[in-house]
Motif scaffolding. Structure first.
Motif, PDB file in Angstrom:
ATOM      1  N   LYS A  51     -18.575  12.003 -34.919  1.00  0.00           N
ATOM      2  CA  LYS A  51     -19.708  11.252 -34.373  1.00  0.00           C
ATOM      3  C   LYS A  51     -19.308  10.493 -33.107  1.00  0.00           C
ATOM      4  CE  LYS A  51     -22.625   9.318 -37.309  1.00  0.00           C
ATOM      5  NZ  LYS A  51     -23.152   8.571 -38.480  1.00  0.00           N
ATOM      6  N   GLU A  52     -18.111   9.914 -33.102  1.00  0.00           N
ATOM      7  CA  GLU A  52     -17.637   9.195 -31.913  1.00  0.00           C
ATOM      8  C   GLU A  52     -17.480  10.148 -30.732  1.00  0.00           C
ATOM      9  OE1 GLU A  52     -14.067   7.012 -33.003  1.00  0.00           O
ATOM     10  OE2 GLU A  52     -15.164   6.014 -34.640  1.00  0.00           O
ATOM     11  N   GLN A  53     -16.896  11.322 -30.970  1.00  0.00           N
ATOM     12  CA  GLN A  53     -16.717  12.274 -29.871  1.00  0.00           C
ATOM     13  C   GLN A  53     -18.056  12.831 -29.412  1.00  0.00           C
ATOM     14  OE1 GLN A  53     -13.175  14.624 -29.442  1.00  0.00           O
ATOM     15  NE2 GLN A  53     -14.386  16.469 -29.028  1.00  0.00           N
ATOM     16  N   ASN A  54     -18.977  13.108 -30.336  1.00  0.00           N
ATOM     17  CA  ASN A  54     -20.302  13.591 -29.944  1.00  0.00           C
ATOM     18  C   ASN A  54     -20.980  12.585 -29.012  1.00  0.00           C
ATOM     19  OD1 ASN A  54     -20.034  15.947 -31.425  1.00  0.00           O
ATOM     20  ND2 ASN A  54     -21.353  15.274 -33.098  1.00  0.00           N
ATOM     21  N   ALA A  55     -20.858  11.296 -29.339  1.00  0.00           N
ATOM     22  CA  ALA A  55     -21.471  10.258 -28.500  1.00  0.00           C
ATOM     23  C   ALA A  55     -20.767  10.186 -27.140  1.00  0.00           C
ATOM     24  CB  ALA A  55     -21.411   8.906 -29.213  1.00  0.00           C
ATOM     25  N   ALA A  56     -19.444  10.223 -27.150  1.00  0.00           N
ATOM     26  CA  ALA A  56     -18.670  10.117 -25.904  1.00  0.00           C
ATOM     27  C   ALA A  56     -18.917  11.310 -24.975  1.00  0.00           C
ATOM     28  CB  ALA A  56     -17.181   9.995 -26.225  1.00  0.00           C
ATOM     29  N   ASN A  57     -19.144  12.489 -25.556  1.00  0.00           N
ATOM     30  CA  ASN A  57     -19.295  13.718 -24.760  1.00  0.00           C
ATOM     31  C   ASN A  57     -20.749  14.145 -24.568  1.00  0.00           C
ATOM     32  OD1 ASN A  57     -16.534  13.888 -24.532  1.00  0.00           O
ATOM     33  ND2 ASN A  57     -16.295  15.446 -26.104  1.00  0.00           N
ATOM     34  N   ALA A  58     -21.689  13.297 -24.937  1.00  0.00           N
ATOM     35  CA  ALA A  58     -23.107  13.666 -24.892  1.00  0.00           C
ATOM     36  C   ALA A  58     -23.537  14.126 -23.502  1.00  0.00           C
ATOM     37  CB  ALA A  58     -23.973  12.502 -25.364  1.00  0.00           C
ATOM     38  N   GLY A  59     -22.959  13.565 -22.460  1.00  0.00           N
ATOM     39  CA  GLY A  59     -23.365  13.900 -21.102  1.00  0.00           C
ATOM     40  C   GLY A  59     -22.627  15.061 -20.466  1.00  0.00           C
TER      41      GLY A  59
END
Length: 178
Positions: free
Chosen positions: A38-46
């Motif tokens: 979840k943390e990586q998904n948020a960090a890489n969303a863009g």
């Protein structure tokens, strides 16, 4: 790795699936796994495809380099330590384990993979891409270095709180050990 063909090539699917359901699926709700994805998904969303390609190229270059900031960052995280411990506990049944995010990028792994982006490969497309509960068991291959038969099993990972598919895991299974 050498591909194994014929009837034996499909005999492994049931036993690998059973092993995964009994031994791997329980890990997938662990807070270490879920929070890291979840943390990586948020960090890489863009990230766009060009960004993903650049990261993948950096990773591939680092596999041959002494300076490996991206690889070292992934290997040092809590998820990679968790996966390494699970592989060690499996007594040779698990040959590798790596978790991917919602873009197919590595989040954590028990050993260095040859590339960072798995999103263009069946292991991610047929697990994450297939949705909740999906398990994809790949062909059996003979590992020339260990002389063992192995198959990769990939499983979609679902956030227990929301039911949303957030990533996937690929685990190498020693088919000889089944």
């Amino acid at each position: 790795m050498m591909m194994v063909t014929g009837a034996m090539a499909q005999d492994h699917v049931g036993p690998v699936t059973d092993y995964v359901k009994a031994n791997i699926e329980p890990w997938l709700v662990d807070p270490v796994v879920v929070s890291a994805i979840k943390e990586q998904n948020a960090a890489n969303a863009g990230l766009g495809q060009a960004d993903i390609d650049k990261l993948d190229q950096q990773w591939r270059a680092e596999t041959e380099a002494s300076d490996r900031p991206l690889i070292d960052k992934v290997l040092a995280n809590a998820l990679s330590q968790f996966l390494s411990a699970k592989q060690d506990e499996a007594g040779g049944m698990i040959t590798e384990a790596f978790v991917m995010d919602n873009k197919g990028l590595n989040v954590g792994q028990s050993a260095v993979t040859s590339d960072y982006w798995q999103g263009d490969e069946a292991k991610w497309q047929k697990s994450y891409g297939a949705g909740a509960g999906a398990i994809f068991v790949d062909e059996v291959e003979k590992d020339e270095s260990t002389q063992t038969l192995q198959s990769q099993a990939s499983i979609a990972i679902t956030d227990p709180a929301s039911g949303e598919v957030i990533g996937a895991i690929t685990v190498g299974i020693n088919v000889d050990g089944l």
